[in-house]
Scaffold this active site. Structure first.
Site, mmCIF file in Angstrom:
data_model
loop_
_atom_site.group_PDB
_atom_site.id
_atom_site.type_symbol
_atom_site.label_atom_id
_atom_site.label_comp_id
_atom_site.label_asym_id
_atom_site.label_seq_id
_atom_site.Cartn_x
_atom_site.Cartn_y
_atom_site.Cartn_z
ATOM 1 N N SER A 55 14.136 -60.193 2.026
ATOM 2 C CA SER A 55 13.384 -59.425 1.036
ATOM 3 C C SER A 55 13.950 -59.529 -0.371
ATOM 4 C CB SER A 55 13.303 -57.975 1.499
ATOM 5 O OG SER A 55 12.418 -57.257 0.690
ATOM 6 N N HIS A 56 14.400 -58.398 -0.904
ATOM 7 C CA HIS A 56 14.842 -58.327 -2.302
ATOM 8 C C HIS A 56 16.258 -58.850 -2.491
ATOM 9 C CE1 HIS A 56 15.936 -54.859 0.024
ATOM 10 N NE2 HIS A 56 16.908 -54.596 -0.812
ATOM 11 N N ASP B 20 8.445 -58.874 -4.749
ATOM 12 C CA ASP B 20 9.809 -59.212 -4.328
ATOM 13 C C ASP B 20 9.846 -60.499 -3.501
ATOM 14 O OD1 ASP B 20 8.640 -58.220 -2.002
ATOM 15 O OD2 ASP B 20 10.517 -57.341 -1.278
ATOM 16 N N ASP C 120 9.787 -61.332 -0.361
ATOM 17 C CA ASP C 120 8.826 -61.565 0.721
ATOM 18 C C ASP C 120 7.441 -60.998 0.431
ATOM 19 O OD1 ASP C 120 10.000 -59.016 0.922
ATOM 20 O OD2 ASP C 120 9.515 -58.862 3.038
ATOM 21 N N ASP D 11 6.291 -57.936 -0.273
ATOM 22 C CA ASP D 11 5.793 -56.627 0.168
ATOM 23 C C ASP D 11 6.038 -55.517 -0.858
ATOM 24 O OD1 ASP D 11 8.502 -56.580 0.650
ATOM 25 O OD2 ASP D 11 8.361 -55.931 2.745
ATOM 26 N N ARG D 12 6.837 -55.791 -1.876
ATOM 27 C CA ARG D 12 7.074 -54.759 -2.896
ATOM 28 C C ARG D 12 6.244 -55.026 -4.148
ATOM 29 N NH1 ARG D 12 13.367 -52.901 -2.926
ATOM 30 N NH2 ARG D 12 13.643 -52.896 -0.656
ATOM 31 N N LYS E 35 4.024 -52.982 3.975
ATOM 32 C CA LYS E 35 3.728 -52.725 2.581
ATOM 33 C C LYS E 35 3.280 -54.034 1.958
ATOM 34 C CE LYS E 35 8.675 -52.771 1.247
ATOM 35 N NZ LYS E 35 9.448 -52.701 2.494
HETATM 36 C C1 VG1 Z 1 15.356 -50.529 1.407
HETATM 37 C C2 VG1 Z 1 14.435 -49.465 0.852
HETATM 38 C C3 VG1 Z 1 13.419 -49.058 1.902
HETATM 39 C C4 VG1 Z 1 12.653 -50.299 2.364
HETATM 40 C C5 VG1 Z 1 13.636 -51.353 2.840
HETATM 41 C C6 VG1 Z 1 12.955 -52.637 3.204
HETATM 42 O O1 VG1 Z 1 16.046 -50.030 2.522
HETATM 43 O O2 VG1 Z 1 15.165 -48.353 0.419
HETATM 44 O O3 VG1 Z 1 12.549 -48.097 1.365
HETATM 45 O O4 VG1 Z 1 11.777 -49.979 3.406
HETATM 46 O O5 VG1 Z 1 14.585 -51.640 1.815
HETATM 47 O O6 VG1 Z 1 12.239 -53.153 2.118
HETATM 48 P P1 VG1 Z 1 17.557 -49.473 2.431
HETATM 49 O O7 VG1 Z 1 17.937 -49.137 3.841
HETATM 50 O O8 VG1 Z 1 18.376 -50.567 1.830
HETATM 51 O O9 VG1 Z 1 17.490 -48.294 1.525
HETATM 52 V V1 VG1 Z 1 12.110 -54.812 1.970
HETATM 53 O O10 VG1 Z 1 11.108 -55.100 0.701
HETATM 54 O O11 VG1 Z 1 13.649 -55.225 2.082
HETATM 55 O O12 VG1 Z 1 11.445 -55.377 3.449
HETATM 56 CO CO CO Z 2 10.440 -56.948 0.742
#
Ligand code: VG1
Ligand code: CO
Length: 547
Positions: free
Chosen positions: A117-118, A281, A283, A285-286, A380
């Protein structure tokens, strides 16, 4: 298996710590690239599932470094384990919401998403893997826990001995008895978007000179955004910036916030700023939404989209309910109350929205971490949020700033900020949380930052649909005036620990809606630092990222 391909059974031993976090298993590429590491996890997924013989699996990732290698391994293991078909995105690419869309549309058994992801990508950066169920969403905790238990007992995995599949050529090939179908990553997703939004109205908006800057951050949404925004909606070429997915995301964090989306922020601050800015982001989804001179917090975005969703054809029938993760601000709750629809508070992570969406109890969901989505898929969805905003702007004929300010005037403003302390020492982080767990319940009835504390707990959740429970989901301090302080540790990081502190307060008075959030929240921010002794436990006096 057909006689041209043989299956090898490989002896292996468990790896420590293959427990999925907030969103799958995320580790450094170097960890994933060790012999057997990925294979053990994939076999553990398959061993935890039943009834997939001959069925379809969807596979794709955000294109980061190691994506293609991992896809090849998964294809050979899926063949060896008896799947009938794998739908894989061309080049190994599929955004997270596109995986969810394809699983649902083609009634696949499930899917595997490859993404961190991010988090940054590259040989020294992060990789990740996640399993999604047949409804299209991330596996619920009972499944991820079964996968984890299996990783701790695994003794062998099965893999087909075959040459690599050509991932760049669209169409079908065979891997033993299994069909590998290389699909256009965008087609099914774009078609779904056309059913949800008023494309003619958005097309007219762009034709009338409305300007958008969409920063794909060198990540997976580039091809989706180009096809939909510039292709189908007629936005001018160049609307999408950083639109080619790169294995290292150009060296940046593909995290759509004001810190990391610097190209977008520069464009929005220029003299010739576009009407709207958006970013997604790694992948896809953000989403981050900006208007000219205004930043829309993700929590406000959920509230505003809930209030305005019926302007889009896909939601013209109304919104059944709205769900938000616990640390997300209560702005959406106020909209739900006024609309007379239920509002749900779930633990962090999209997997907790699945039962509510499947049961039709909610239409929209959101997280403060730049996540917004609906019942159209079970993830998302960054580009979906951008399209819904465009639809709302097109139908209301107002600027983003006017829509946001109008919303605050009607519902009050919820000042909100998240402070992240990244890469801190894990032991210190654990001590900080233990300290809060021990002290916060005792704050109830006391006065902190001039406010009476009415709630102090470690959030525990019981799913209203299936009764499953999740404990220790974050420390909450609630105040009589609606303000809140929340603390939790990240479950997506790959090095040390990350403390997240979430601070909010409600301001009904429209003459006080123009404060800087950091100033508006200053007394609560100071209290949050003192109550947790953040400097003492982390050695940090300032957060590393403020959103
Ligand atoms: C973070 C965010 C959470 C989100 C998760 C996955 O998790 O706070 O709200 O669902 O990333 O998003 P954490 O445990 O680091 O707070 V993504 O875009 O990484 O799939
Ligand atoms: Co993501």
């Amino acid at each position: 298996m057909s006689d041209t391909v043989s299956v090898k059974t490989v002896a292996t031993t468990p790896f420590e710590g293959q427990r999925p976090g907030t969103s799958g298993l995320r580790r450094k590429v170097k960890v994933f690239a060790q012999p057997h590491y990925l294979e053990n996890f994939v076999q553990s997924i398959f061993d935890s599932l039943e009834g997939f013989a001959g069925q379809t699996l969807v596979v794709g990732g955000d294109g980061r470094y190691h994506n293609r290698t991992a896809v090849q391994t998964i294809l050979k293991m899926a063949a060896a384990n008896g799947f009938g078909r794998v739908k894989v995105g061309q080049g190994g690419i599929l955004s997270t919401p596109a995986v969810s869309c394809i699983i649902r549309k083609h009634k696949a058994f499930g899917g595997i998403v490859l993404s961190a992801s991010h988090n940054p990508g590259g040989p020294d950066e992060d990789f990740g893997i996640k399993y999604n169920v047949s409804a299209g969403g991330p596996a619920p905790e009972k499944v991820t826990e079964a996968i984890y238990a299996r990783t701790q007992a695994i003794a062998e995995y099965r893999i087909a001995e075959a040459p690599d599949v050509d991932l760049d050529r669209l169409g079908e090939t065979r891997l033993g008895d299994m069909v590998v179908e290389v699909v256009d990553p965008v087609a099914d997703y774009a078609e779904l978007m056309e059913t949800l939004f008023d494309f003619p109205a958005i097309r007219a908006l762009f034709a009338g000179g409305f300007r958008l800057c969409f920063d794909a951050m060198h990540a997976v949404t580039g091809p989706y955004a180009r096809e939909i925004l510039e292709g189908r909606l007629g936005a001018p070429a160049g609307t999408v910036i950083n639109g080619t997915p790169l294995e290292d995301f150009g060296g940046g964090h593909p995290d759509p916030n004001l810190v990391h989306a610097h190209d977008l922020v520069a464009a929005m601050e220029s003299a010739d700023a576009p009407d709207m800015g958006a970013a997604s982001d790694g992948d896809g989804d953000r989403n981050m939404i900006l208007g000219r001179g205004i930043y829309v917090t993700p929590s406000d975005s959920l509230a505003i989209l809930t209030a305005n969703a019926p302007l889009a054809p896909g939601y013209a029938g109304g919104v059944a309910g709205v769900a938000r993760s616990m640390p997300t601000s209560r702005a959406a709750d106020r909209v739900a109350e006024k609309m007379g629809i239920p509002a749900f508070e779930t633990p962090t992570g999209w997997k907790f929205f699945g039962t509510l969406l499947d049961a039709g109890k909610v239409t929209l969901c959101g997280e403060e971490s730049f996540g917004t989505g609906s019942d159209h898929v079970r993830e998302k969805d960054g580009l979906w949020a951008v399209l819904l905003w465009l639809n709302v702007v097109a139908r209301r004929g107002e600027s983003i700033a006017a829509i946001v300010r109008g919303h605050w005037a009607e519902y009050g403003r919820t000042y909100y900020s998240r402070h992240d302390y990244e890469g801190i020492d894990s032991d210190g982080a654990d001590r900080l949380m233990a300290h809060l767990r021990a002290t916060v319940p005792g704050l109830v009835g006391q006065t902190v930052a001039g406010r009476e504390v009415v709630l102090g707990d470690d959030f525990a959740y019981t799913d209203p649909v299936d009764g499953s429970t999740a404990a220790r989901q974050g420390i909450r301090i609630g105040f009589a005036d609606g303000a809140r302080i929340v603390y939790r540790l990240s479950g997506t990081g790959t090095a040390g620990a990350t403390l997240r502190v979430y601070i909010e307060r409600y301001e009904p008075d429209a003459t006080r809606h123009d404060l800087d959030p950091q100033e508006a929240l200053a007394d609560l921010i100071a209290a949050a630092g003192q109550l947790a002794d953040i400097p003492g436990h982390t050695g940090r006096s300032e957060p590393s990222v403020i959103t």
